[in-house]
Design a protein around this motif. Structure first.
Motif, PDB file in Angstrom:
ATOM      1  N   PRO A   1       0.808  -1.225   0.000  1.00 12.80           N
ATOM      2  CA  PRO A   1       0.000   0.000   0.000  1.00 12.80           C
ATOM      3  C   PRO A   1       0.838   1.270   0.000  1.00 12.80           C
ATOM      4  CG  PRO A   1      -0.011  -1.026   2.174  1.00 12.80           C
ATOM      5  CD  PRO A   1       0.677  -1.982   1.259  1.00 12.80           C
ATOM      6  N   TYR A   2       0.223   2.312  -0.469  1.00  6.63           N
ATOM      7  CA  TYR A   2       0.833   3.644  -0.448  1.00  6.63           C
ATOM      8  C   TYR A   2       0.993   4.082   1.010  1.00  6.63           C
ATOM      9  CZ  TYR A   2       1.926   8.219  -2.504  1.00  6.63           C
ATOM     10  OH  TYR A   2       2.569   9.357  -2.927  1.00  6.63           O
ATOM     11  N   LEU A   3       2.176   4.591   1.345  1.00  9.22           N
ATOM     12  CA  LEU A   3       2.412   5.054   2.710  1.00  9.22           C
ATOM     13  C   LEU A   3       2.008   6.518   2.826  1.00  9.22           C
ATOM     14  CD1 LEU A   3       5.873   3.511   3.698  1.00  9.22           C
ATOM     15  CD2 LEU A   3       3.583   2.708   4.289  1.00  9.22           C
ATOM     16  N   PHE A   4       0.880   6.768   3.450  1.00  7.50           N
ATOM     17  CA  PHE A   4       0.418   8.139   3.648  1.00  7.50           C
ATOM     18  C   PHE A   4       1.043   8.674   4.937  1.00  7.50           C
ATOM     19  CE2 PHE A   4      -2.881   6.225   1.008  1.00  7.50           C
ATOM     20  CZ  PHE A   4      -3.023   7.182   0.021  1.00  7.50           C
ATOM     21  N   ALA A   5       2.337   8.918   4.875  1.00  6.48           N
ATOM     22  CA  ALA A   5       3.057   9.372   6.066  1.00  6.48           C
ATOM     23  C   ALA A   5       4.293  10.136   5.633  1.00  6.48           C
ATOM     24  CB  ALA A   5       3.448   8.192   6.954  1.00  6.48           C
ATOM     25  N   ARG A   6       4.799  10.953   6.537  1.00  6.20           N
ATOM     26  CA  ARG A   6       6.030  11.682   6.270  1.00  6.20           C
ATOM     27  C   ARG A   6       7.261  10.912   6.727  1.00  6.20           C
ATOM     28  NH1 ARG A   6       4.492  17.923   8.114  1.00  6.20           N
ATOM     29  NH2 ARG A   6       2.800  18.222   6.588  1.00  6.20           N
ATOM     30  N   ALA A   7       7.040   9.700   7.148  1.00  8.62           N
ATOM     31  CA  ALA A   7       8.140   8.895   7.663  1.00  8.62           C
ATOM     32  C   ALA A   7       9.170   8.652   6.565  1.00  8.62           C
ATOM     33  CB  ALA A   7       7.619   7.568   8.193  1.00  8.62           C
ATOM     34  N   GLU A   8      10.427   8.622   6.962  1.00  5.99           N
ATOM     35  CA  GLU A   8      11.507   8.288   6.048  1.00  5.99           C
ATOM     36  C   GLU A   8      12.586   7.563   6.838  1.00  5.99           C
ATOM     37  OE1 GLU A   8      13.755  12.628   6.266  1.00  5.99           O
ATOM     38  OE2 GLU A   8      12.590  12.090   4.494  1.00  5.99           O
ATOM     39  N   GLY A   9      13.614   7.096   6.149  1.00  4.16           N
ATOM     40  CA  GLY A   9      14.677   6.386   6.832  1.00  4.16           C
ATOM     41  C   GLY A   9      14.190   5.067   7.413  1.00  4.16           C
TER      42      GLY A   9
END
Length: 310
Positions: free
Chosen positions: A286-294
């Motif tokens: 699924p598409y990650l609807f978040a600002r998370a990175e790393g």
């Protein structure tokens, strides 16, 4: 046929921009979370794989991620140095500029010579059993075939000798479906689906490497059930009471757009499924609807993949 997570060498590829590095990082993290010692290798050395684990500059020598995999970046000169030391027992001190230049000259004239250093390094790690699993963030779909066919190309040039015997065991590793598998990453869009179908067919017809599965990245959730969508359409048409106010226009437009995008994506996934060989696994990420990175984003991808694969 072994499951995708049972292979010891996973080669992750796909059209540029579909998120193959994200999927490769997620697979490496997932395997490491299951207690395996994992090597994640980036072939193009752009640093994107290292960034997925919040590492700085990563070179040819693997760096361990806490509670995660080991990460390295492919370097053909370093691979050539290691080959000379381990396979030909030639001591190499300092830079090998003249030898590397001669190698470049040969590589420009003979197909598969440059790619064999990359493939050879990966197959060597499989053979040495230093790691339980190796996940490769490989070249994009337009170039990965050159790596997968490199050992056979060398075999067509060299009929006897040490190099021939080494490419023979590389082919044994690559062509063993219990050991090696290609993971093709796509998105639910027209061109990525088309390129994925073409790549899967090319791998199956020009190599002996097994395609372990296809990951469809950035799939959208279904915003409404069939009953809810009918109810929404009726409300959007009537716009009763306060819903008729202009401030709700954006809400209805966004909902219609989300439903339409999801339907279109589902059509592309259906086209992909129909075009793939029967029984080939398809994993929906699924598409990650978040600002998370790393690492945080990588862990989220690994968790989602686990839900599909474990």
């Amino acid at each position: 046929m072994p499951g995708l997570l049972d292979r010891r060498l996973l080669v992750v590829t796909g059209k540029g921009g579909v998120g193959k590095t994200t999927i490769a990082a997620g697979l490496a993290w997932l395997l490491a979370s299951r207690g395996k010692k994992v090597l994640a290798c980036e072939v193009d050395a752009k640093g994107d794989l290292a960034a997925a684990f919040e590492l700085g500059d990563v070179g040819f020598d693997p760096v361990e991620v806490p509670a995660g995999p080991w990460v390295m970046s492919m370097d053909t000169e370093a691979s050539l140095r290691e080959y000379l030391r381990l396979q030909l027992h030639v001591p190499v001190i300092g830079r090998i500029g003249p030898l590397a230049a001669a190698f470049d000259f040969v590589a420009a004239a003979a197909p598969g010579v440059r790619e064999i250093l990359t493939v050879g390094k990966l197959c060597y790690e499989v053979r040495a059993r230093s790691y339980d699993a190796i996940v490769v963030d490989a070249a994009a779909s337009g170039h990965v075939l050159g790596h997968l066919t490199a050992p056979q190309a060398i075999n067509d040039l060299v009929k006897v000798g040490l190099i021939r015997s080494q490419t023979d065991w590389m082919l044994e590793i690559l062509n063993d479906a219990a050991t090696t598998g290609v993971v093709v990453v796509a998105t639910p869009e027209e061109m990525p689906v088309l390129e994925t179908l073409e790549l899967v067919e090319a791998i199956r017809t020009t190599t002996g490497v097994d395609v372990a599965g296809v990951v469809v990245n950035r799939t959208l959730p279904q915003p409404f059930s069939v009953r809810d969508e009918a109810a929404f359409a009726a409300v959007a048409k009537a716009r009763p009471g306060v819903l008729a106010e202009p401030r709700f226009d954006g809400v209805f437009d966004a909902a219609r757009h989300a439903a339409a995008r999801r339907r279109l994506g589902a059509e592309h996934v259906a086209r992909l499924r129909a075009g793939l060989p029967e029984g080939m696994p398809i994993v929906l990420q699924p598409y990650l609807f978040a600002r998370a990175e790393g690492r945080r984003a990588t862990r989220q991808v690994a968790t989602s993949l686990a839900g599909e694969l474990v």
